[in-house]
Enzyme design. Sequence first.
Site, mmCIF file in Angstrom:
data_model
loop_
_atom_site.group_PDB
_atom_site.id
_atom_site.type_symbol
_atom_site.label_atom_id
_atom_site.label_comp_id
_atom_site.label_asym_id
_atom_site.label_seq_id
_atom_site.Cartn_x
_atom_site.Cartn_y
_atom_site.Cartn_z
ATOM 1 N N GLY A 1 0.829 52.173 -5.084
ATOM 2 C CA GLY A 1 0.524 51.773 -7.065
ATOM 3 C C GLY A 1 -0.728 52.515 -7.860
ATOM 4 O O GLY A 1 -0.880 52.369 -9.165
ATOM 5 N N ASP B 1 -1.726 39.720 -8.101
ATOM 6 C CA ASP B 1 -0.472 39.230 -8.740
ATOM 7 C C ASP B 1 -1.211 37.973 -8.303
ATOM 8 O O ASP B 1 -2.146 37.107 -9.165
ATOM 9 C CB ASP B 1 0.450 39.120 -8.395
ATOM 10 C CG ASP B 1 2.041 38.625 -8.818
ATOM 11 O OD1 ASP B 1 2.544 38.826 -9.899
ATOM 12 O OD2 ASP B 1 1.723 37.646 -8.523
HETATM 13 P P1 5GP Z 1 0.026 40.198 -4.739
HETATM 14 O O1 5GP Z 1 -0.124 39.385 -3.109
HETATM 15 O O2 5GP Z 1 -1.140 40.065 -5.254
HETATM 16 O O3 5GP Z 1 0.679 38.972 -5.474
HETATM 17 O O4 5GP Z 1 0.540 41.011 -5.838
HETATM 18 C C1 5GP Z 1 0.066 42.410 -5.138
HETATM 19 C C2 5GP Z 1 0.923 43.801 -5.254
HETATM 20 O O5 5GP Z 1 2.472 42.909 -5.979
HETATM 21 C C3 5GP Z 1 0.620 44.678 -6.130
HETATM 22 O O6 5GP Z 1 -0.431 45.103 -5.634
HETATM 23 C C4 5GP Z 1 1.669 45.427 -6.822
HETATM 24 O O7 5GP Z 1 2.281 46.319 -5.374
HETATM 25 C C5 5GP Z 1 2.560 43.885 -6.450
HETATM 26 N N1 5GP Z 1 2.865 42.984 -8.343
HETATM 27 C C6 5GP Z 1 2.317 42.373 -8.150
HETATM 28 N N2 5GP Z 1 2.509 42.310 -10.146
HETATM 29 C C7 5GP Z 1 3.718 43.380 -10.528
HETATM 30 C C8 5GP Z 1 4.202 43.420 -11.393
HETATM 31 O O8 5GP Z 1 3.750 43.368 -12.617
HETATM 32 N N3 5GP Z 1 4.165 44.885 -10.883
HETATM 33 C C9 5GP Z 1 4.402 45.253 -10.143
HETATM 34 N N4 5GP Z 1 4.628 46.990 -11.082
HETATM 35 N N5 5GP Z 1 4.770 45.437 -9.269
HETATM 36 C C10 5GP Z 1 3.660 44.087 -8.762
#
Ligand code: 5GP
Length: 183
Positions: free
Chosen positions: A51, A109
């Site tokens: 991403g 996130d």
């Molecule tokens: P975390 O481990 O912080 O919950 O998630 C991080 C990863 O989840 C990010 O690197 C991304 O790949 C995915 N992600 C979280 N929220 C979003 C969003 O709103 N859109 C997209 N496309 N990916 C997200």
Amino acid sequence: MQKQETIQVKDKTFAISIPELELKQQIKRVADEITRDYAGRQPVFLAVLNGSFIFAADLLREIDLPCEISFVKLASYQGTNSTGSIREVIGLNIDITDRPVIIVEDIVDTGLTMAHMLDTLKGHNPASIDICTLLLKPTKLQVKLDIRYCCKEIPDDFVVGFGLDYDGFGRNTKDIYTIIQNQ
Ligand code: 5GP
């Protein structure tokens, strides 16, 4: 891709939420902060795939420091010993021992991915590690994370574009789009 107010990605519709100009301004602001904070040092940027590829490309071109970049992925697999899941950073082709490291992430996130990344990278004995993220959903954070550089905080809605995908698609837009609810 042409600028559009709404886009269709597979079965979902998204509305424009962060225009290209605002993204560029926020990336420049963060790049200037990094350039100032890291003056006299030579940081290693670790861009987390997939991403962050567009963000990393734009950020690096605004950084006015001697620096290196590596594109990495965090992989988990089951080990053969009793410790269970083993995490590894794939693609780390620079020795980061005693080097200042800046992780470049597309979106934080829950923060769990970044927490795992920090844990794993600490095993390589870098001099320091800072996190630089394009987007942050502060209301979703589940772990305590020190996010030193953030271009923009957003609400808890799913976004695509500018490198971020929905099921593999939607990365190739210049603006960021937010999902339209109740579809
Ligand atoms: P975390 O481990 O912080 O919950 O998630 C991080 C990863 O989840 C990010 O690197 C991304 O790949 C995915 N992600 C979280 N929220 C979003 C969003 O709103 N859109 C997209 N496309 N990916 C997200």
